[in-house]
Design an enzyme around this catalytic site. Structure first.
Site, PDB file in Angstrom:
ATOM      1  N   LYS A  23      -4.795   3.439   2.864  1.00 44.14           N
ATOM      2  CA  LYS A  23      -5.832   4.278   3.467  1.00 44.14           C
ATOM      3  C   LYS A  23      -5.568   4.435   4.962  1.00 44.14           C
ATOM      4  CE  LYS A  23      -8.004   1.130   5.991  1.00 44.14           C
ATOM      5  NZ  LYS A  23      -8.356   1.258   7.417  1.00 44.14           N
TER       6      LYS A  23
ATOM      7  N   SER B  55      11.609   0.100   6.587  1.00 43.16           N
ATOM      8  CA  SER B  55      10.845   0.113   7.837  1.00 43.16           C
ATOM      9  C   SER B  55      11.780   0.320   9.010  1.00 43.16           C
ATOM     10  CB  SER B  55      10.083  -1.205   8.014  1.00 43.16           C
ATOM     11  OG  SER B  55       9.217  -1.135   9.120  1.00 43.16           O
TER      12      SER B  55
ATOM     13  N   ILE C  48      -0.208  -5.210   7.836  1.00 44.17           N
ATOM     14  CA  ILE C  48      -0.939  -5.065   6.575  1.00 44.17           C
ATOM     15  C   ILE C  48       0.004  -5.220   5.381  1.00 44.17           C
ATOM     16  CG2 ILE C  48      -0.736  -2.544   6.342  1.00 44.17           C
ATOM     17  CD1 ILE C  48      -3.922  -4.615   5.676  1.00 44.17           C
TER      18      ILE C  48
END
Length: 313
Positions: free
Chosen positions: A92, A37, A15
């Site tokens: 989200k 990351s 994403i």
């Protein structure tokens, strides 16, 4: 703050690369200053770090972070960022629990930084026109059908069916973010059934019935096992006919058959999210709507657990 917001993107999965990076590149008010990351790859010519602590220690100037990690680990990272005085954009769902989000909101307020609980589906092109149409309509019934193939959309992402990973509510919360936006009155769960694979700790399907104080019936069918055509549809029956939102809110069909032109919705959604983030940072505000997450929590509280066949990718 008038200069571009120097942003670090944390959690470089699909994403982040597919949606966040292009949206950031297309917004002149944001500059991608770093990526963080443990597993995902960074972006060419942008400093990359394994942990947020490494970025903090580097001394690179950062104004804000966007967190694209799984929800189970997001709170701790967001708390680190807020402690640095950085504004925080939450993918989200904004957290694994309601209490986590409340704690982050309090911390952001105390630190005088902006916190943004982003709901990308609310920025789909059909959502605001649907909201306007329904504002004064007599709404008779709402039917949500949100069925997709987990193997197609979340390959190799075992965390999504682990405790705290939300399971089918990872996409289902997108539907709830739209419904809570377009309906003029709040609603609550009346009953729910949640299908848990025998080898998983999060549901792979759910059937939920909502109601409001006027007796409006709202039903939702969420399923992560859909093969063939995928369904992200919301039908709203009104006194003037049925309004349809298709493709996750990208395509609106009003009762007379008309609707705004369809666009490349998902990329447009993330451009809208980052525009909103810039606005709240510039204004010194936060935007933390927990309504979609509250409905998910209520489904777990109220729902009957049904054990189904094991899930094997």
């Amino acid at each position: 703050m008038s200069a571009p917001i120097r942003l670090a993107l944390v959690g470089m999965g699909k994403i982040a690369h597919d949606q966040h990076v292009p949206a950031i590149a297309g917004n002149a008010d944001i500059a991608l200053a770093a990526t963080v990351s443990r597993n995902g790859e960074g972006v060419a010519r942008v400093p990359h770090f394994h942990e947020l602590a490494d970025l903090i220690a580097s001394g690179i100037a950062i104004d804000a972070v966007a967190l694209c990690t799984p929800p189970q680990v997001r709170r701790a990272i967001a708390a680190q960022a807020i402690a640095q005085g950085w504004h925080v954009f939450l993918e989200k769902p904004p957290g694994a629990t309601l209490a986590e989000v409340a704690q982050l909101q309090a911390a952001a307020t105390a630190a005088q930084v902006s916190l943004f609980a982003s709901w990308h589906s609310r920025h789909a092109p059909g959502v605001e026109p649907a909201r306007a149409f329904l504002a004064d309509a007599d709404i008779r019934k709402v039917t949500v059908t949100w069925r997709e193939d987990i193997r197609v959309w979340h390959p190799g992402q075992a965390w999504i069916l682990e405790a705290g990973g939300f399971g089918v509510f990872d996409p289902g919360i997108n539907a709830l973010s739209i419904v809570t936006r377009i309906l003029p009155r709040p609603f609550f769960i009346a009953d729910a059934e949640l299908d848990f694979p025998a080898n998983c700790d999060a549901p792979i399907a759910a059937r939920i019935r909502f109601a409001d104080d006027r007796g409006l019936s709202i039903s939702a069918d969420f399923d992560f096992r859909q093969e063939g055509p995928q369904s992200w549809d919301i039908a709203v029956d009104t006194d003037r006919g049925t309004l349809m939102l298709h493709d996750g809110g990208a395509r609106l069909v009003l009762p007379d058959g008309t609707g705004p032109a369809q666009t490349d919705a998902l990329h447009g959604e993330y451009a809208g999210l980052y525009a909103r983030f810039v606005d709240i940072v510039r204004a010194g505000e936060s935007d933390v709507d927990i309504a979609p997450l509250r409905h998910v929590a209520d489904a777990f509280l109220r729902g009957r657990r049904i054990v189904v066949e094991p899930f094997v990718e």
